[in-house]
Design an enzyme around this catalytic site. Structure first.
Site, PDB file in Angstrom:
ATOM      1  CB  SER A   1      -4.340  11.985   4.403  1.00  0.00           C
ATOM      2  OG  SER A   1      -4.595  12.864   5.473  1.00  0.00           O
TER       3      SER A   1
ATOM      4  CE  LYS B   1      -8.476  13.767   4.933  1.00  0.00           C
ATOM      5  NZ  LYS B   1      -7.168  13.544   5.569  1.00  0.00           N
TER       6      LYS B   1
ATOM      7  CB  SER C   1      -5.529  15.893   2.339  1.00  0.00           C
ATOM      8  OG  SER C   1      -5.416  14.694   3.072  1.00  0.00           O
TER       9      SER C   1
END
Length: 457
Positions: free
Chosen positions: A57, A60, A117
Site C-alpha cells: 500500500s 497509494k 489505506s
C-alpha cells in the site's frame, strides 16, 4: 523403539516444514531500508535501497500524489461526487466498504486511501481521474519517471500484489519527500489518528507509530504477504526532518521498532543547520493531457484551433496551443451546440458569434485575448498553474462550459507567488461582485474550482 523412530521422523518433518516456510517468507519479503535528511535529500543510510520489491500500500502514495496534482490543476474538485464502479467496490480489504453505484465526494476517497489505506477508495480515485485503473497506472508510471523514481513500475492504484508491480526503498523515500514539499496543503492527512471518510470514521493504519514516536507525522504503511510489513515514515524534531523507509518488516511491531531506530539514526547523523533544498518543481503537463474526469465535461481529443481571419483592432488575439488535447472535444461540443441553436454569444475573449459559420459548416474558432481590464474590477480565479499552457487551457475550457455568467468578462493570466511557488493564475476579470459570485456558484455546481476575486486582489 518404534515410538522413538516415529518421534524422530516427526521432528525431522517439522524441521523441514519450518525451514521451507522460513525460506519462502525470506524470499517473498526481503529487507530494504533508506534514510534521508528531508531538508536536503542527503542519504544518511541505505540497505538494498535499489532492490525492486513489492511496495504493497505504499503504492497509494503515488495514487494520492497524482490526485493532489489533479485537484491543484483544477481538473477535478474535492467536492466532485464520484460514482463507485463495480470494479472498485469489489476490491479486497483493506477497504472502506463502498457499494457499486454509490456516490461519494472525492475528498472522502482521498481520506480513506490516505488514512484507512482503503483499496476500494484507491481504485475509485484512479478511475475518477483517468477513467480506468489501467489508464491511471500509465499516469502513475509517467509521473514516477518525471519525478525521478527510476526503478518503479505500477500496475494498479492500491498496491495489492500483481506481477511486475514493483518499487524500491529509494524511490518510495523520494516520493514521500515529494508529497511533503509538493503538496504541503494536503500533507496533514497522513498524521491524522482517524478521519471521517463520508460514510464512517476510519482509524489510521499508522496510528501506533504516530503515537509512539516523538515528532512523527506520516506517511504510509503497507502490507501484503509478498511485501511483508512496509512503512515510509517522516518525523520532525527541532529544525530537522528525517524520512525513513523499510521494506520487508516481519511484523507491525518489528517494523515500527526498526523505523524508530532508523529515524533516531537519521536525527543523529543529520546536520543541525542546513539550507533547505526542496526537490525541483516538475511540470506534469504531459499528465494533464491524459487526465479525463468521468462525467465532468473534461475531454480528450480534437483538431487544432485555427486563428481567426479577421483580427480585432482593440485587443491582441492569441491562438490556443495545439498540444492541449483536452480542448478538442469541448470545441466539438460547442460546435454542435452552435449548429443546434444557430448562434453562440461571445465577447471579450469568449467564443465568437458563429451563426454564419455554422450555416457554412465552418469549425468554431477558439481564441484568447490579452486582458485590458484593470484592478478596479471583480473577477474569478479558476486555478493557479505551473505553466502558461495549463492556465490558458483552464480559461478556454471554462469559457466553453460557462458562457452565460462570464459573458462580458476578459481573460487574464498573471504570474504570482502562491504558497511559496511561482504560479500562473487563470482569471476572468471585468465582473461586478454579484456576477463573480454567480459565476463561481455555477462553476462549483459543475465541480470546478472557482474563487471570487475582489478588486486589487
Amino acid at each position: 523403539m518404534r515410538i522413538a523412530v516415529a518421534v524422530r521422523a516427526l521432528c525431522a518433518l517439522y524441521f523441514l516444514i519450518v525451514v521451507t516456510f522460513g525460506a519462502n517468507v525470506a524470499q517473498a519479503a526481503p529487507y530494504a531500508a533508506m534514510v534521508v535528511d528531508a531538508r536536503t535529500g542527503e542519504v544518511l543510510h541505505s540497505r538494498n535501497a535499489d532492490a525492486r520489491l513489492h511496495p504493497a500500500s505504499l503504492t497509494k502514495m503515488m495514487t494520492l500524489y497524482i490526485v493532489f496534482d489533479a485537484v491543484e490543476r483544477g481538473v477535478i474538485s474535492l467536492d466532485k461526487e464520484i460514482t463507485i464502479s463495480r470494479h472498485a467496490a469489489s476490491e479486497p480489504p483493506s477497504k472502506l466498504g463502498l457499494r457499486a453505484g454509490q456516490k461519494i465526494a472525492l475528498r472522502y476517497l482521498i481520506r480513506a486511501a490516505a488514512v484507512k489505506s482503503a483499496n476500494d477508495a484507491a481504485t475509485a480515485l484512479g478511475e475518477a481521474v483517468a477513467g480506468s485503473e489501467a489508464e491511471f497506472a500509465k499516469m502513475m508510471n509517467h509521473t514516477a519517471k518525471a519525478i525521478g523514481m527510476k526503478n518503479s513500475t505500477f500496475k494498479n492504484a492500491h498496491g495489492l500484489t500483481e506481477s511486475g508491480h514493483l518499487s524500491t526503498a529509494r524511490d518510495m523515500t523520494l516520493l514521500g519527500r515529494r508529497l511533503f514539499y509538493d503538496f504541503p496543503q494536503y500533507y496533514n492527512l497522513f498524521s491524522r489518528q482517524s478521519t471521517h471518510a463520508g460514510i464512517r470514521n476510519v482509524p489510521n493504519t499508522n496510528r501506533k507509530f504516530l503515537s509512539a514516536y516523538k515528532g512523527a507525522d506520516g506517511i504510509k504503511t503497507g502490507f501484503t504477504n509478498a511485501a511483508g510489513f512496509n512503512l515510509v515514515a517522516s518525523a520532525e524534531r527541532g529544525n530537522k526532518r528525517v524520512i525513513a523507509t523499510v521494506f520487508g518488516g516481519r511484523t507491525t511491531a518489528w517494523r515500527n521498532a526498526r523505523v524508530a531506530e532508523l529515524l533516531d539514526m537519521g536525527f543523529k547523523r543529520s546536520k543541525e543547520r542546513v539550507a533547505v533544498r526542496k526537490p525541483p518543481k516538475v511540470d506534469l503537463g504531459v499528465q494533464a493531457k491524459r487526465i479525463r474526469v468521468a462525467n465532468s465535461g473534461a475531454v480528450t481529443t480534437s483538431p487544432r484551433p485555427k486563428l481567426r481571419t479577421a483580427p480585432t483592432t482593440t485587443t491582441t488575439t492569441l491562438v490556443a496551443e495545439a498540444q492541449l488535447e483536452a480542448i478538442e472535444a469541448a470545441v466539438k461540443a460547442a460546435n454542435r451546440e452552435a449548429q443546434a441553436n444557430g448562434v453562440v454569444k461571445a465577447s471579450s475573449g469568449k467564443l465568437t458569434s458563429i451563426a454564419a459559420a455554422a450555416q457554412a459548416e465552418q469549425p468554431l474558432r477558439v481564441v484568447s485575448r490579452v486582458s485590458t481590464a484593470g484592478n478596479h474590477y471583480w473577477g474569478v480565479q479558476v486555478g493557479a498553474f505551473s505553466s502558461r499552457h495549463q492556465a490558458e487551457k483552464a480559461l478556454l475550457q471554462t469559457a466553453l462550459r460557462e458562457l452565460q455568467s462570464l459573458d462580458g468578462s476578459e481573460r487574464r493570466i498573471d504570474y504570482a507567488t502562491v504558497n511559496g511557488y511561482k504560479k500562473y493564475r487563470a482569471r476572468f476579470v471585468g465582473l461586478n461582485q454579484a456576477e463573480a459570485n454567480l459565476a463561481c456558484a455555477r462553476l462549483r455546481a459543475r465541480n470546478q474550482t472557482c474563487l471570487p476575486i475582489a478588486p486589487g486582489s
